[in-house]
Scaffold this active site. Structure first.
Site, PDB file in Angstrom:
ATOM      1  N   GLY A   1     -24.896 -17.398  -6.162  1.00  0.00           N
ATOM      2  CA  GLY A   1     -25.068 -16.967  -7.236  1.00  0.00           C
ATOM      3  C   GLY A   1     -24.892 -15.451  -7.707  1.00  0.00           C
ATOM      4  O   GLY A   1     -24.359 -14.339  -6.797  1.00  0.00           O
TER       5      GLY A   1
ATOM      6  N   TYR B   1     -33.835 -24.652 -21.459  1.00  0.00           N
ATOM      7  CA  TYR B   1     -33.662 -23.284 -20.352  1.00  0.00           C
ATOM      8  C   TYR B   1     -34.919 -22.908 -20.309  1.00  0.00           C
ATOM      9  O   TYR B   1     -35.537 -22.254 -19.645  1.00  0.00           O
ATOM     10  CB  TYR B   1     -32.718 -22.869 -20.231  1.00  0.00           C
ATOM     11  CG  TYR B   1     -32.043 -21.596 -19.278  1.00  0.00           C
ATOM     12  CD1 TYR B   1     -31.629 -21.999 -18.235  1.00  0.00           C
ATOM     13  CD2 TYR B   1     -32.474 -20.232 -20.028  1.00  0.00           C
ATOM     14  CE1 TYR B   1     -32.194 -20.673 -17.339  1.00  0.00           C
ATOM     15  CE2 TYR B   1     -32.327 -19.698 -18.813  1.00  0.00           C
ATOM     16  CZ  TYR B   1     -31.701 -19.774 -17.763  1.00  0.00           C
ATOM     17  OH  TYR B   1     -32.276 -18.292 -17.174  1.00  0.00           O
TER      18      TYR B   1
HETATM   19  N1  LIG Z   1     -26.996 -15.153 -15.747  1.00  0.00           N
HETATM   20  C1  LIG Z   1     -27.891 -14.298 -16.632  1.00  0.00           C
HETATM   21  O1  LIG Z   1     -27.578 -14.213 -18.308  1.00  0.00           O
HETATM   22  C2  LIG Z   1     -29.151 -14.634 -16.350  1.00  0.00           C
HETATM   23  C3  LIG Z   1     -30.736 -14.029 -17.486  1.00  0.00           C
HETATM   24  C4  LIG Z   1     -32.231 -14.126 -17.467  1.00  0.00           C
HETATM   25  C5  LIG Z   1     -32.457 -14.671 -16.113  1.00  0.00           C
HETATM   26  N2  LIG Z   1     -31.346 -15.147 -15.341  1.00  0.00           N
HETATM   27  C6  LIG Z   1     -31.976 -15.584 -14.358  1.00  0.00           C
HETATM   28  O2  LIG Z   1     -31.644 -14.812 -12.955  1.00  0.00           O
HETATM   29  C7  LIG Z   1     -31.596 -15.471 -11.849  1.00  0.00           C
HETATM   30  C8  LIG Z   1     -29.895 -15.594 -11.196  1.00  0.00           C
HETATM   31  O3  LIG Z   1     -29.105 -16.425 -11.676  1.00  0.00           O
HETATM   32  P1  LIG Z   1     -27.142 -16.127 -12.241  1.00  0.00           P
HETATM   33  O4  LIG Z   1     -26.915 -15.740 -13.344  1.00  0.00           O
HETATM   34  O5  LIG Z   1     -26.992 -15.165 -10.962  1.00  0.00           O
HETATM   35  O6  LIG Z   1     -27.400 -17.506 -11.408  1.00  0.00           O
HETATM   36  P2  LIG Z   1     -26.228 -18.419 -10.415  1.00  0.00           P
HETATM   37  O7  LIG Z   1     -24.971 -17.219 -10.551  1.00  0.00           O
HETATM   38  O8  LIG Z   1     -25.806 -19.670 -11.298  1.00  0.00           O
HETATM   39  O9  LIG Z   1     -26.480 -18.682  -9.983  1.00  0.00           O
HETATM   40  C9  LIG Z   1     -28.221 -19.232  -9.019  1.00  0.00           C
HETATM   41  C10 LIG Z   1     -27.645 -19.508  -7.465  1.00  0.00           C
HETATM   42  O10 LIG Z   1     -28.794 -20.505  -7.600  1.00  0.00           O
HETATM   43  C11 LIG Z   1     -28.337 -22.130  -7.214  1.00  0.00           C
HETATM   44  N3  LIG Z   1     -28.777 -23.216  -7.051  1.00  0.00           N
HETATM   45  C12 LIG Z   1     -28.557 -24.139  -8.673  1.00  0.00           C
HETATM   46  N4  LIG Z   1     -29.924 -24.814  -8.106  1.00  0.00           N
HETATM   47  C13 LIG Z   1     -30.184 -25.276  -7.004  1.00  0.00           C
HETATM   48  C14 LIG Z   1     -31.413 -25.665  -5.699  1.00  0.00           C
HETATM   49  N5  LIG Z   1     -31.443 -26.774  -6.218  1.00  0.00           N
HETATM   50  N6  LIG Z   1     -31.597 -25.169  -4.516  1.00  0.00           N
HETATM   51  C15 LIG Z   1     -30.956 -24.162  -4.337  1.00  0.00           C
HETATM   52  N7  LIG Z   1     -30.142 -23.426  -4.941  1.00  0.00           N
HETATM   53  C16 LIG Z   1     -29.471 -23.816  -6.066  1.00  0.00           C
HETATM   54  C17 LIG Z   1     -26.842 -21.876  -7.630  1.00  0.00           C
HETATM   55  O11 LIG Z   1     -26.050 -22.515  -7.005  1.00  0.00           O
HETATM   56  P3  LIG Z   1     -25.004 -23.623  -7.798  1.00  0.00           P
HETATM   57  O12 LIG Z   1     -23.754 -22.604  -8.480  1.00  0.00           O
HETATM   58  O13 LIG Z   1     -23.761 -24.399  -6.329  1.00  0.00           O
HETATM   59  O14 LIG Z   1     -25.284 -24.629  -9.220  1.00  0.00           O
HETATM   60  C18 LIG Z   1     -26.734 -20.791  -7.349  1.00  0.00           C
HETATM   61  O15 LIG Z   1     -25.460 -20.386  -6.056  1.00  0.00           O
HETATM   62  C19 LIG Z   1     -31.821 -16.872 -12.229  1.00  0.00           C
HETATM   63  O16 LIG Z   1     -33.567 -17.012 -11.855  1.00  0.00           O
HETATM   64  C20 LIG Z   1     -31.671 -16.970 -13.631  1.00  0.00           C
HETATM   65  O17 LIG Z   1     -32.137 -17.352 -14.393  1.00  0.00           O
HETATM   66  C21 LIG Z   1     -30.152 -15.223 -15.094  1.00  0.00           C
END
Ligand SMILES: NC(=O)c1ccc[n+]([C@@H]2O[C@H](COP(=O)([O-])OP(=O)(O)OC[C@H]3O[C@@H](n4cnc5c(N)ncnc54)[C@H](OP(=O)(O)O)[C@@H]3O)[C@@H](O)[C@H]2O)c1
Length: 297
Positions: free
Chosen positions: A12, A129
């Site tokens: 991710g 979410y």
């Molecule tokens: N982005 C933000 O602004 C933000 C803000 C606050 C908190 N967060 C938290 O920070 C963390 C990282 O965020 P990010 O933006 O880097 O997320 P991301 O880019 O969406 O990465 C998440 C990864 O988890 C994988 N995934 C999804 N479903 C899964 C499953 N069932 N089993 C295993 N892997 C799975 C995704 O694969 P696919 O892409 O193939 O689905 C993706 O590679 C997350 O916990 C998120 O909730 C993010």
């Protein structure tokens, strides 16, 4: 002997930066990165067994269903991945007696405060979410002793679909962009967050920590800064209310973090978001060209 660190969600946006930072910060440890191809955290038996087989000392869980509006439309998937998936990871971590690090979000709050949120403030999510991630937090607290929960917000980085890339892409196609002006938070660069997570692990931090770049702004001001710093001042930015935008998921109007606890534990204060943005744009200007860049949470 070195430890085994398992990063789940390694492909991710945050995961890719974190993988590099963990490998360079913990040279004696083996850092293993898994994503959906290696482990589907929704599948309890399979995922628990797979983690148990590896016997990690530390599990860093950043995998999630992060499409905030998608979660609103598909509540079942949101809870299956973000809540039950986290429970499965927590169960496995507890069986291995591993330390667990879990990434959570500012969307656990409702935004009704008028001063920065501290870790002990009562969560009250406004959207699916946020509710699913909060349940993930609760499972971590229930299943593992001394878990670390890192709440963060408004992420952008080199490797993922994100707001910065989206603004730049749209600015190439349009003369004016409409951006919401009634949500306030701190844009956070995944490279900075990854370093902070690694430092928290080094300090063996436990409990909840708020981690974001310093200072705050609205999405509108963030959009303007992106255009200014990219020399695209000719593109007009039109302020829009959240109501006018009408997205499926309601977002908190104010989700600024107080990150004092991070400073007290580690001495770390993340740089202002505008400095981080400048650095990001200077480093990756040539590669910011995502085809579709939904804002994630
Ligand atoms: N982005 C933000 O602004 C933000 C803000 C606050 C908190 N967060 C938290 O920070 C963390 C990282 O965020 P990010 O933006 O880097 O997320 P991301 O880019 O969406 O990465 C998440 C990864 O988890 C994988 N995934 C999804 N479903 C899964 C499953 N069932 N089993 C295993 N892997 C799975 C995704 O694969 P696919 O892409 O193939 O689905 C993706 O590679 C997350 O916990 C998120 O909730 C993010």
């Amino acid at each position: 002997m070195g430890r085994i660190q398992l990063l789940i969600g390694a492909k991710g946006m945050l995961g890719r930066d974190l993988m590099g930072v963990l490998r360079s910060s913990f040279l004696d440890d083996e850092v293993v990165g898994w994503d959906i191809e290696e482990i589907d955290i929704q599948k309890e038996e399979e995922s628990v067994l797979r983690i148990e087989k590896l016997q990690p000392d530390i599990v860093i869980h950043v995998a999630a269903y992060t499409d905030v509006d998608g979660c609103e439309r598909n509540e079942e998937k949101a809870f299956a991945v973000n809540a039950e998936g986290t429970k499965n990871v927590a169960l496995a971590a507890s069986r291995c007696r591993a330390k667990l690090v879990y990434l959570s979000t500012d969307y656990v709050f409702d935004g009704s405060k008028t001063e920065p949120y501290v870790e002990s403030d009562l969560p009250h999510p406004l959207n699916v979410y946020g509710r699913s991630k909060l349940q993930g937090e609760q499972y971590v607290q229930e299943w593992v002793k001394n878990g670390l929960i890192v709440r963060t917000q408004w992420l952008y980085g080199r490797y993922g679909k994100n707001f910065v890339a989206s603004v730049l892409r749209q600015a190439r196609e349009k003369k004016a962009l409409s951006i919401v002006n009634d949500q306030m938070g701190s844009p956070t660069y995944t490279a900075d967050l990854a370093k902070a997570i690694s430092v928290l692990i080094q300090f063996n931090a436990q409990g909840i920590f708020h981690v974001a770049n310093s200072d705050w702004c609205t999405w509108f001001a963030f959009g303007q800064a992106i255009l200014n710093l990219s020399g695209m001042n000719e593109v007009k930015v039109i302020p829009l209310s959240s109501e006018e935008l009408g997205r499926p998921a309601v977002r908190p109007s104010y989700s600024v973090f107080n990150c004092q606890k991070l400073k007290e534990k580690t001495g770390l204060v993340l740089r202002p978001w505008s400095e981080a943005l400048k650095d990001y744009l200077a480093t990756y200007r040539l590669t910011i060209d995502g085809p579709d860049n939904r804002e994630k949470g």
